[in-house]
Design a protein around this motif. Structure first.
Motif, PDB file in Angstrom:
ATOM      1  N   VAL A   1       0.849  -1.192   0.000  1.00 59.79           N
ATOM      2  CA  VAL A   1       0.000   0.000   0.000  1.00 59.79           C
ATOM      3  C   VAL A   1       0.886   1.243   0.000  1.00 59.79           C
ATOM      4  O   VAL A   1       1.644   1.478   0.939  1.00 59.79           O
ATOM      5  CB  VAL A   1      -0.938   0.025   1.214  1.00 59.79           C
ATOM      6  N   LEU A   2       0.798   2.029  -1.062  1.00 60.27           N
ATOM      7  CA  LEU A   2       1.602   3.242  -1.181  1.00 60.27           C
ATOM      8  C   LEU A   2       0.879   4.473  -0.660  1.00 60.27           C
ATOM      9  O   LEU A   2       1.490   5.344  -0.053  1.00 60.27           O
ATOM     10  CB  LEU A   2       1.990   3.474  -2.649  1.00 60.27           C
ATOM     11  N   ASP A   3      -0.418   4.552  -0.902  1.00 59.14           N
ATOM     12  CA  ASP A   3      -1.171   5.743  -0.525  1.00 59.14           C
ATOM     13  C   ASP A   3      -2.644   5.372  -0.449  1.00 59.14           C
ATOM     14  O   ASP A   3      -3.067   4.322  -0.961  1.00 59.14           O
ATOM     15  CB  ASP A   3      -0.955   6.853  -1.557  1.00 59.14           C
ATOM     16  N   VAL A   4      -3.428   6.223   0.196  1.00 56.75           N
ATOM     17  CA  VAL A   4      -4.868   6.010   0.277  1.00 56.75           C
ATOM     18  C   VAL A   4      -5.591   7.293  -0.080  1.00 56.75           C
ATOM     19  O   VAL A   4      -5.100   8.400   0.172  1.00 56.75           O
ATOM     20  CB  VAL A   4      -5.314   5.533   1.686  1.00 56.75           C
ATOM     21  N   MET A   5      -6.757   7.140  -0.693  1.00 51.63           N
ATOM     22  CA  MET A   5      -7.620   8.263  -1.013  1.00 51.63           C
ATOM     23  C   MET A   5      -8.996   7.939  -0.432  1.00 51.63           C
ATOM     24  O   MET A   5      -9.861   7.390  -1.108  1.00 51.63           O
ATOM     25  CB  MET A   5      -7.699   8.470  -2.522  1.00 51.63           C
ATOM     26  N   PRO A   6      -9.200   8.254   0.874  1.00 51.34           N
ATOM     27  CA  PRO A   6     -10.425   7.827   1.545  1.00 51.34           C
ATOM     28  C   PRO A   6     -11.662   8.633   1.191  1.00 51.34           C
ATOM     29  O   PRO A   6     -12.778   8.228   1.520  1.00 51.34           O
ATOM     30  CB  PRO A   6     -10.077   7.993   3.029  1.00 51.34           C
ATOM     31  N   SER A   7     -11.494   9.790   0.538  1.00 50.70           N
ATOM     32  CA  SER A   7     -12.644  10.607   0.167  1.00 50.70           C
ATOM     33  C   SER A   7     -13.007  10.348  -1.288  1.00 50.70           C
ATOM     34  O   SER A   7     -12.334   9.601  -1.995  1.00 50.70           O
ATOM     35  CB  SER A   7     -12.326  12.084   0.380  1.00 50.70           C
ATOM     36  N   GLY A   8     -14.061  10.970  -1.739  1.00 49.00           N
ATOM     37  CA  GLY A   8     -14.502  10.771  -3.101  1.00 49.00           C
ATOM     38  C   GLY A   8     -15.614   9.749  -3.188  1.00 49.00           C
ATOM     39  O   GLY A   8     -15.949   9.059  -2.214  1.00 49.00           O
ATOM     40  N   GLU A   9     -16.189   9.614  -4.373  1.00 48.21           N
ATOM     41  CA  GLU A   9     -17.311   8.704  -4.565  1.00 48.21           C
ATOM     42  C   GLU A   9     -16.924   7.260  -4.289  1.00 48.21           C
ATOM     43  O   GLU A   9     -17.700   6.487  -3.706  1.00 48.21           O
ATOM     44  CB  GLU A   9     -17.836   8.822  -6.001  1.00 48.21           C
ATOM     45  N   VAL A  10     -15.710   6.876  -4.715  1.00 47.92           N
ATOM     46  CA  VAL A  10     -15.227   5.519  -4.495  1.00 47.92           C
ATOM     47  C   VAL A  10     -13.852   5.598  -3.835  1.00 47.92           C
ATOM     48  O   VAL A  10     -12.848   5.827  -4.516  1.00 47.92           O
ATOM     49  CB  VAL A  10     -15.126   4.727  -5.819  1.00 47.92           C
ATOM     50  N   PRO A  11     -13.748   5.468  -2.499  1.00 48.25           N
ATOM     51  CA  PRO A  11     -12.444   5.486  -1.827  1.00 48.25           C
ATOM     52  C   PRO A  11     -11.527   4.411  -2.390  1.00 48.25           C
ATOM     53  O   PRO A  11     -11.965   3.288  -2.655  1.00 48.25           O
ATOM     54  CB  PRO A  11     -12.801   5.220  -0.365  1.00 48.25           C
ATOM     55  N   GLN A  12     -10.247   4.777  -2.570  1.00 48.70           N
ATOM     56  CA  GLN A  12      -9.312   3.858  -3.194  1.00 48.70           C
ATOM     57  C   GLN A  12      -7.959   3.883  -2.482  1.00 48.70           C
ATOM     58  O   GLN A  12      -7.668   4.795  -1.713  1.00 48.70           O
ATOM     59  CB  GLN A  12      -9.098   4.229  -4.669  1.00 48.70           C
ATOM     60  N   ALA A  13      -7.159   2.866  -2.767  1.00 49.27           N
ATOM     61  CA  ALA A  13      -5.781   2.801  -2.273  1.00 49.27           C
ATOM     62  C   ALA A  13      -4.867   2.615  -3.484  1.00 49.27           C
ATOM     63  O   ALA A  13      -5.177   1.841  -4.393  1.00 49.27           O
ATOM     64  CB  ALA A  13      -5.609   1.635  -1.305  1.00 49.27           C
ATOM     65  N   ARG A  14      -3.752   3.318  -3.485  1.00 52.70           N
ATOM     66  CA  ARG A  14      -2.757   3.141  -4.550  1.00 52.70           C
ATOM     67  C   ARG A  14      -1.776   2.080  -4.094  1.00 52.70           C
ATOM     68  O   ARG A  14      -1.168   2.200  -3.025  1.00 52.70           O
ATOM     69  CB  ARG A  14      -2.034   4.462  -4.853  1.00 52.70           C
ATOM     70  N   VAL A  15      -1.625   1.028  -4.885  1.00 56.13           N
ATOM     71  CA  VAL A  15      -0.880  -0.150  -4.441  1.00 56.13           C
ATOM     72  C   VAL A  15       0.042  -0.657  -5.544  1.00 56.13           C
ATOM     73  O   VAL A  15      -0.114  -0.316  -6.715  1.00 56.13           O
ATOM     74  CB  VAL A  15      -1.836  -1.291  -4.023  1.00 56.13           C
ATOM     75  N   ILE A  16       0.995  -1.474  -5.122  1.00 58.20           N
ATOM     76  CA  ILE A  16       1.803  -2.276  -6.032  1.00 58.20           C
ATOM     77  C   ILE A  16       1.349  -3.726  -5.891  1.00 58.20           C
ATOM     78  O   ILE A  16       1.413  -4.299  -4.796  1.00 58.20           O
ATOM     79  CB  ILE A  16       3.305  -2.181  -5.709  1.00 58.20           C
ATOM     80  N   VAL A  17       0.846  -4.304  -6.962  1.00 59.64           N
ATOM     81  CA  VAL A  17       0.483  -5.718  -6.970  1.00 59.64           C
ATOM     82  C   VAL A  17       1.681  -6.473  -7.539  1.00 59.64           C
ATOM     83  O   VAL A  17       1.923  -6.463  -8.743  1.00 59.64           O
ATOM     84  CB  VAL A  17      -0.775  -5.968  -7.818  1.00 59.64           C
ATOM     85  N   VAL A  18       2.450  -7.086  -6.658  1.00 61.20           N
ATOM     86  CA  VAL A  18       3.743  -7.648  -7.039  1.00 61.20           C
ATOM     87  C   VAL A  18       3.610  -8.684  -8.153  1.00 61.20           C
ATOM     88  O   VAL A  18       4.403  -8.722  -9.095  1.00 61.20           O
ATOM     89  CB  VAL A  18       4.441  -8.264  -5.806  1.00 61.20           C
ATOM     90  N   GLY A  19       2.592  -9.505  -8.090  1.00 64.33           N
ATOM     91  CA  GLY A  19       2.433 -10.558  -9.079  1.00 64.33           C
ATOM     92  C   GLY A  19       1.916 -10.081 -10.412  1.00 64.33           C
ATOM     93  O   GLY A  19       1.913 -10.839 -11.385  1.00 64.33           O
ATOM     94  N   TRP A  20       1.467  -8.827 -10.474  1.00 63.58           N
ATOM     95  CA  TRP A  20       0.970  -8.285 -11.741  1.00 63.58           C
ATOM     96  C   TRP A  20       2.084  -7.519 -12.446  1.00 63.58           C
ATOM     97  O   TRP A  20       2.688  -8.010 -13.373  1.00 63.58           O
ATOM     98  CB  TRP A  20      -0.259  -7.401 -11.506  1.00 63.58           C
ATOM     99  N   ARG A  21       2.388  -6.311 -11.978  1.00 66.26           N
ATOM    100  CA  ARG A  21       3.491  -5.530 -12.529  1.00 66.26           C
ATOM    101  C   ARG A  21       4.174  -4.821 -11.370  1.00 66.26           C
ATOM    102  O   ARG A  21       3.649  -3.843 -10.831  1.00 66.26           O
ATOM    103  CB  ARG A  21       2.991  -4.516 -13.561  1.00 66.26           C
ATOM    104  N   ILE A  22       5.323  -5.321 -11.008  1.00 65.42           N
ATOM    105  CA  ILE A  22       5.981  -4.873  -9.787  1.00 65.42           C
ATOM    106  C   ILE A  22       6.453  -3.420  -9.877  1.00 65.42           C
ATOM    107  O   ILE A  22       6.683  -2.777  -8.852  1.00 65.42           O
ATOM    108  CB  ILE A  22       7.163  -5.814  -9.449  1.00 65.42           C
ATOM    109  N   ALA A  23       6.578  -2.887 -11.081  1.00 64.48           N
ATOM    110  CA  ALA A  23       7.061  -1.511 -11.233  1.00 64.48           C
ATOM    111  C   ALA A  23       5.925  -0.522 -11.505  1.00 64.48           C
ATOM    112  O   ALA A  23       6.190   0.654 -11.765  1.00 64.48           O
ATOM    113  CB  ALA A  23       8.086  -1.441 -12.366  1.00 64.48           C
ATOM    114  N   THR A  24       4.683  -0.978 -11.441  1.00 60.52           N
ATOM    115  CA  THR A  24       3.546  -0.123 -11.789  1.00 60.52           C
ATOM    116  C   THR A  24       2.553  -0.080 -10.637  1.00 60.52           C
ATOM    117  O   THR A  24       2.106  -1.130 -10.165  1.00 60.52           O
ATOM    118  CB  THR A  24       2.837  -0.651 -13.049  1.00 60.52           C
ATOM    119  N   SER A  25       2.203   1.115 -10.188  1.00 65.22           N
ATOM    120  CA  SER A  25       1.189   1.243  -9.147  1.00 65.22           C
ATOM    121  C   SER A  25      -0.194   1.326  -9.774  1.00 65.22           C
ATOM    122  O   SER A  25      -0.357   1.822 -10.898  1.00 65.22           O
ATOM    123  CB  SER A  25       1.445   2.484  -8.287  1.00 65.22           C
TER     124      SER A  25
END
Length: 214
Positions: free
Chosen positions: A134-158
């Protein structure tokens, strides 16, 4: 939009009016057993007051424990701010069909969904365990989200993933998530970040002190 379905041999019923008192579960209960498949727009509130989105309805239809109803989502919002609202329910949405491609691919999308509901998951829909940072969180807005690195998908892309399932699974508050590691089952063969879904989310175990020197 009924024409390509009728050409494929389906009899169609078009629903444009909804009971504003019903939530997605109540509406779904009213149609289970009546139809063999459901094709649903994401935005349903254009003609009447609706308490749910098409994404929620389609996901719950496909994931219904007792009587799964094959359902396909159509949308012209796949690459807009509404993407997050669709992503929240992506686990139960095997295919999202762009309205501009509707006539060409909607029947294929129904077949794709039927195959998944029978246990034949396409490669890009199979989930397996992977670490998530978990790199960052955006708890406000219509759909709260978290910015993440999914290691098994693309380790260099958030990527952005729905925040609510993380909070529910971990019991942490949004400001406690930054820098934490999670584990989840993710369909890491998906081509696009918008197609990712997340199951069995949990906090990764803490690494012991001095693990680098071991």
């Amino acid at each position: 939009m009924a024409d390509p379905l009728q050409d494929a041999g389906y009899r169609t019923t078009i629903v444009t009016d909804f009971d504003p008192r019903q939530d997605a579960d109540q509406f779904l209960a009213s149609v289970l057993g009546e139809y063999d498949a459901l094709v649903c727009d994401h935005i349903l509130s254009g003609r009447s007051a609706v308490r749910f989105t098409g994404a929620e309805l389609v996901s719950k239809a496909n994931l219904h424990r007792e009587h799964p109803l094959p359902a396909v989502l159509i949308s012209s919002h796949a690459n807009t701010d509404q993407t997050g609202a669709i992503h929240r329910w992506r686990e139960g949405i095997p295919k999202v069909v762009d309205k501009s491609d509707f006539s060409d691919v909607v029947v294929e999308a129904i077949d794709f969904t039927l195959a998944e509901l029978s246990g034949k998951f396409a490669r890009e829909r199979r989930a397996f365990a992977t670490p998530i940072e978990v790199l960052d969180v955006m708890p406000s807005g219509e759909v709260p989200q978290a910015r993440v690195i999914v290691v098994g998908w693309r380790i260099a892309t958030s990527v952005w993933m729905p925040l609510e399932p993380i909070l529910h699974a971990t019991g942490l508050k949004p400001d406690e998530l930054r820098g934490r590691w999670l584990e989840a089952d993710v369909n890491c063969h998906a081509k696009n970040a918008a197609d990712l879904y997340y199951q069995n989310i949990s906090l990764a175990p803490e690494l012991p002190d001095g693990w680098l020197e071991a």
